[in-house]
Design a protein around this motif. Structure first.
Motif, PDB file in Angstrom:
ATOM      1  N   THR A  70       9.203  -1.771  -2.207  1.00 53.00           N
ATOM      2  CA  THR A  70       7.875  -1.357  -1.756  1.00 53.00           C
ATOM      3  C   THR A  70       7.507  -2.068  -0.456  1.00 53.00           C
ATOM      4  OG1 THR A  70       6.908  -3.061  -3.187  1.00 53.00           O
ATOM      5  CG2 THR A  70       7.105  -0.847  -4.104  1.00 53.00           C
ATOM      6  N   TYR A  71       8.237  -1.744   0.591  1.00 49.15           N
ATOM      7  CA  TYR A  71       8.042  -2.382   1.889  1.00 49.15           C
ATOM      8  C   TYR A  71       6.675  -2.090   2.501  1.00 49.15           C
ATOM      9  CZ  TYR A  71       9.522   2.348   3.092  1.00 49.15           C
ATOM     10  OH  TYR A  71       9.636   3.714   3.150  1.00 49.15           O
ATOM     11  N   ASP A  72       6.025  -0.989   2.078  1.00 49.06           N
ATOM     12  CA  ASP A  72       4.715  -0.618   2.622  1.00 49.06           C
ATOM     13  C   ASP A  72       3.646  -0.593   1.534  1.00 49.06           C
ATOM     14  OD1 ASP A  72       5.756   1.538   1.273  1.00 49.06           O
ATOM     15  OD2 ASP A  72       5.218   3.031   2.793  1.00 49.06           O
ATOM     16  N   LEU A  73       3.760  -1.486   0.577  1.00 57.01           N
ATOM     17  CA  LEU A  73       2.894  -1.477  -0.602  1.00 57.01           C
ATOM     18  C   LEU A  73       1.413  -1.497  -0.261  1.00 57.01           C
ATOM     19  CD1 LEU A  73       2.405  -1.657  -3.647  1.00 57.01           C
ATOM     20  CD2 LEU A  73       2.778  -4.133  -3.503  1.00 57.01           C
ATOM     21  N   GLU A  74       0.994  -2.425   0.558  1.00 59.90           N
ATOM     22  CA  GLU A  74      -0.439  -2.552   0.853  1.00 59.90           C
ATOM     23  C   GLU A  74      -0.974  -1.311   1.561  1.00 59.90           C
ATOM     24  OE1 GLU A  74       1.797  -4.929   1.418  1.00 59.90           O
ATOM     25  OE2 GLU A  74       1.154  -6.430  -0.062  1.00 59.90           O
ATOM     26  N   GLU A  75      -0.216  -0.807   2.550  1.00 59.29           N
ATOM     27  CA  GLU A  75      -0.662   0.381   3.274  1.00 59.29           C
ATOM     28  C   GLU A  75      -0.742   1.591   2.354  1.00 59.29           C
ATOM     29  OE1 GLU A  75       0.623   3.101   7.167  1.00 59.29           O
ATOM     30  OE2 GLU A  75       2.157   2.081   5.979  1.00 59.29           O
ATOM     31  N   TYR A  76       0.286   1.790   1.557  1.00 57.76           N
ATOM     32  CA  TYR A  76       0.327   2.971   0.693  1.00 57.76           C
ATOM     33  C   TYR A  76      -0.749   2.908  -0.386  1.00 57.76           C
ATOM     34  CZ  TYR A  76       2.432   6.954  -1.685  1.00 57.76           C
ATOM     35  OH  TYR A  76       2.641   8.199  -2.237  1.00 57.76           O
ATOM     36  N   ARG A  77      -0.921   1.733  -0.969  1.00 62.71           N
ATOM     37  CA  ARG A  77      -1.895   1.564  -2.049  1.00 62.71           C
ATOM     38  C   ARG A  77      -3.328   1.620  -1.543  1.00 62.71           C
ATOM     39  NH1 ARG A  77      -1.479  -4.148  -3.849  1.00 62.71           N
ATOM     40  NH2 ARG A  77      -2.718  -4.387  -1.962  1.00 62.71           N
ATOM     41  N   ASP A  78      -3.599   0.936  -0.432  1.00 60.59           N
ATOM     42  CA  ASP A  78      -4.975   0.752   0.012  1.00 60.59           C
ATOM     43  C   ASP A  78      -5.458   1.807   0.998  1.00 60.59           C
ATOM     44  OD1 ASP A  78      -4.878  -1.548  -1.516  1.00 60.59           O
ATOM     45  OD2 ASP A  78      -4.361  -2.831   0.187  1.00 60.59           O
TER      46      ASP A  78
END
Length: 393
Positions: free
Chosen positions: A317-325
């Motif tokens: 999940t290299y883009d976890l914060e962007e994808y989630r938030d």
């Protein structure tokens, strides 16, 4: 562009009239029209229901709706099909007693009153759906229009399959579905219970022509709403360093690359021949689960199904914060409840793979299984058929 839009409107108007005229003809009471991922695959819940009815030697006439670019597999398997959006397709769709699909039908088609529409859907949700989405990043629409069109399509559904009580609550709210919810488990997952045998695994591996002496990693990431070149055209930015993976893992592992069906522009994997096998287009993902020793994914619902096998899962999940938030939003904390390691770099991913055979996550896996997989007992298809087809006779 304006001329094309006008032409499209005229074509839709004419085909809608043709569809309505066809629907006034006598209904074919035993005809079932199947479709998977807008006609791009022979897979998922529709496939499981189709094969169950076929094996049971029922007197139903079973036909598949297939995108014209994906007919090869149906022809090779000798499966009866009609090219999606052809005149014959409109004619047969309008007269069919049953529709079985795992994704939405064209929004400008209204279901005839004689048709029973079974919507199987295609996954337990981590990502927010429909009315629960705070923003819609897909091209050619906005949040209000997307939700309005989605709910308009939902009005046609007579039955909706739910894989677990958790999904039932979300589907009812997000889809605004108020008819018959079938809390049966997913038919497609029967195969993961009934077909998890050494004989089946060896057969699939030989069909794919992959090494029999190496462990199998399935990499199945989801699509990104904002990675697009216009409506219906999505690309995937590969962040996993396959060269480094090959250097570190190539002696013991191979990778099966399974991109989402929405991806129209895929990376080139040719330089990793013998290590990476692109299985995006030619294989039911359930068969890929069965032969895989380990799953790498991100926010795709595939991990809910793979958990049935109780094998290691790694979340890249290299883009976890962007994808989630910012992009999609989640229904629960992945960091807290994921049944496996969460990693953000290739090196972390490789390390997680190397320790996967010795790492003990049994308690976390069991808790996850008990919440999301308890209906997966190998009998979901039978329950669906009893509820829908027996009731519709």
């Amino acid at each position: 562009m304006l001329k094309q839009m006008k032409r499209l409107k005229i074509v839709r108007r004419l085909t809608r009239l043709f569809f309505q005229a066809s629907a006034s003809l006598p209904v074919k009471k035993k005809q079932v029209m199947f479709e998977s991922y807008s006609g791009k695959q022979y897979s998922c819940n529709p496939r499981a229901i189709y094969e169950y009815l076929k094996v049971e030697k029922t007197d139903y006439q079973l036909i598949w709706s297939v995108n014209k670019d994906f007919v090869k597999e149906f022809e090779e398997r000798n499966i009866p099909y009609i090219k999606r959006l052809s005149l014959r397709w409109f004619f047969e769709l309008a007269r069919s007693r049953y529709w079985v699909t795992n994704s939405r039908m064209p929004n400008w088609i209204s279901k005839p009153s004689h048709t029973i529409y079974l919507q199987t859907w295609h996954g337990t949700p981590l990502k927010k759906l429909a009315a629960d989405m705070d923003d819609v990043r897909m091209p050619g629409t906005n949040r209000d229009r997307y939700i309005k069109n989605f709910h308009k399509e939902v009005e046609n559904w007579d039955y909706l399959i739910s894989p677990n009580p958790y999904s039932t609550k979300i589907f009812k709210r997000a889809f605004q579905f108020h008819k018959d919810m079938l809390e049966t488990g997913y038919p497609r997952n029967d195969q993961l219970v009934n077909g998890n045998t050494e004989q089946t695994i060896m057969r699939i591996k030989k069909e794919l022509k992959i090494p029999l002496d190496k462990k199998v990693i399935l990499y199945a990431p989801t699509w990104r709403d904002h990675h697009n070149a216009g409506p219906g055209s999505y690309h995937f930015d590969l962040k996993l360093d396959l060269k480094r993976c090959q250097e570190q893992l190539g002696d013991d592992y191979i990778i099966l690359m399974r991109l989402h069906s929405f991806i129209t522009k895929a990376p080139d994997f040719s330089e990793y021949k013998g290590f990476v096998y692109d299985v995006t287009k030619n294989q039911d993902i359930n068969e890929l689960y069965l032969i895989s020793d380990l799953l790498i994914t991100d926010y795709s619902s595939v991990f809910f199904d793979f958990a049935i096998l109780k094998r290691p899962i790694i979340f890249f999940t290299y883009d976890l914060e962007e994808y989630r938030d910012d992009i999609r939003g989640f229904y629960f904390s992945l960091e807290e409840h994921a049944p496996g390691s969460i990693v953000k770099t290739t090196d972390e991913c490789i390390q997680a793979i190397e320790r996967s055979s010795t790492e003990n996550n049994q308690l976390k896996y069991e808790a996850f299984f008990n919440k999301f997989c308890l209906f997966d007992d190998g009998k979901a298809t039978s329950r669906v058929v009893q509820n829908v087809f027996k009731a519709g006779e």
